[in-house]
Write a protein that holds these residues in place. Structure first.
Motif, mmCIF file in Angstrom:
data_model
loop_
_atom_site.group_PDB
_atom_site.id
_atom_site.type_symbol
_atom_site.label_atom_id
_atom_site.label_comp_id
_atom_site.label_asym_id
_atom_site.label_seq_id
_atom_site.Cartn_x
_atom_site.Cartn_y
_atom_site.Cartn_z
ATOM 1 N N LEU A 40 48.423 27.567 41.331
ATOM 2 C CA LEU A 40 48.098 29.118 41.788
ATOM 3 C C LEU A 40 46.918 29.648 40.979
ATOM 4 O O LEU A 40 46.238 30.407 41.519
ATOM 5 C CB LEU A 40 49.603 29.873 41.255
ATOM 6 N N ILE A 41 46.853 29.202 39.554
ATOM 7 C CA ILE A 41 45.803 29.656 39.166
ATOM 8 C C ILE A 41 44.342 29.084 39.771
ATOM 9 O O ILE A 41 43.527 30.082 39.670
ATOM 10 C CB ILE A 41 45.747 29.226 37.456
ATOM 11 N N TRP A 42 44.182 27.810 40.021
ATOM 12 C CA TRP A 42 43.252 27.385 40.819
ATOM 13 C C TRP A 42 42.786 28.248 42.052
ATOM 14 O O TRP A 42 41.822 28.443 42.430
ATOM 15 C CB TRP A 42 43.576 25.904 40.804
ATOM 16 N N VAL A 43 43.898 28.395 42.823
ATOM 17 C CA VAL A 43 43.694 29.182 44.122
ATOM 18 C C VAL A 43 43.273 30.647 43.841
ATOM 19 O O VAL A 43 42.210 31.132 44.547
ATOM 20 C CB VAL A 43 45.109 29.181 45.020
ATOM 21 N N LEU A 44 43.879 31.180 42.850
ATOM 22 C CA LEU A 44 43.329 32.568 42.450
ATOM 23 C C LEU A 44 41.975 32.578 42.000
ATOM 24 O O LEU A 44 41.070 33.690 42.423
ATOM 25 C CB LEU A 44 44.270 33.134 41.523
ATOM 26 N N ASN A 45 41.595 31.752 41.276
ATOM 27 C CA ASN A 45 40.378 31.408 40.873
ATOM 28 C C ASN A 45 39.144 31.318 42.056
ATOM 29 O O ASN A 45 38.085 31.893 41.991
ATOM 30 C CB ASN A 45 40.016 30.318 39.691
ATOM 31 N N GLU A 46 39.668 30.567 43.073
ATOM 32 C CA GLU A 46 38.901 30.212 43.989
ATOM 33 C C GLU A 46 38.894 31.166 45.015
ATOM 34 O O GLU A 46 37.860 31.454 45.765
ATOM 35 C CB GLU A 46 39.255 28.690 44.466
ATOM 36 N N ASP A 47 39.968 31.710 45.455
ATOM 37 C CA ASP A 47 40.040 32.765 46.617
ATOM 38 C C ASP A 47 40.075 34.077 46.075
ATOM 39 O O ASP A 47 39.942 34.903 47.219
ATOM 40 C CB ASP A 47 41.456 32.123 47.270
ATOM 41 N N GLY A 48 40.239 34.283 44.838
ATOM 42 C CA GLY A 48 40.481 35.844 44.557
ATOM 43 C C GLY A 48 42.183 36.244 44.686
ATOM 44 O O GLY A 48 42.945 35.327 45.014
ATOM 45 N N PRO A 49 42.208 37.639 44.872
ATOM 46 C CA PRO A 49 43.531 38.025 44.992
ATOM 47 C C PRO A 49 44.286 37.572 46.280
ATOM 48 O O PRO A 49 43.736 37.536 47.080
ATOM 49 C CB PRO A 49 43.426 39.641 44.705
#
Length: 153
Positions: free
Chosen positions: A44-53
């Motif tokens: 989840l952290i990686w996705v949020l870093n990559e994709d934003g909210p």
């Protein structure tokens, strides 16, 4: 009499599962001991870093994890103040998960070791083999998703 033409050790779903579990176990033990992170939380952290909210529903689609796993990981990360939850502008039942500055710092700390783990696991492969493996895995994933959609119709 059992069908000898199908060997478990050569059955693709079994090989994918065993390989995935081996890599996840290696990485999970390191992330847990170094950063107190479970694999779903790190994803989840990686996705949020990559994709934003992103909403939890978007996280389910992006990661392939089930709703309960995503929900638990999001709750754990929010409790640790690594993500915040913001109301969704169009759906009152949904929230956007947003990486906090502390969550961003954690990502920046963990990302180099994630790259190193990948390098170690793939060190027996050439660059061409690594690229081919990743391409084949994406194609298998796409085919499985399409097949599942076809079966749901």
């Amino acid at each position: 009499m059992p069908n000898n033409s199908l060997s478990l050790d050569n059955y693709l779903p079994f090989r994918l599962s065993v390989a995935s579990n081996a890599v996840s176990t290696l990485i999970s033990s390191a992330y847990d001991s170094l950063y107190a992170l479970a694999i779903p939380e790190w994803r989840l952290i990686w996705v949020l870093n990559e994709d934003g909210p992103s909403t939890q529903r978007e996280m389910v689609q992006r990661t392939g994890m089930d709703k309960v796993t995503v929900s638990r990981a999001a709750h754990s990360l929010a409790k640790r103040r690594l993500v915040t939850r913001s109301p969704h502008e169009h759906d009152g039942r949904s929230h956007h998960l947003i990486l906090t500055p502390e969550g961003q710092r954690l990502f920046n700390d963990v990302a180099p070791s994630a790259g190193e783990f990948e390098r170690q696991v793939l060190e027996g492969l050439t660059e061409t083999e690594t690229a081919l493996l990743k391409d084949v895995l994406r194609r298998i994933e796409t085919a499985a998703i399409e097949r599942r959609r076809h079966l749901e119709l």
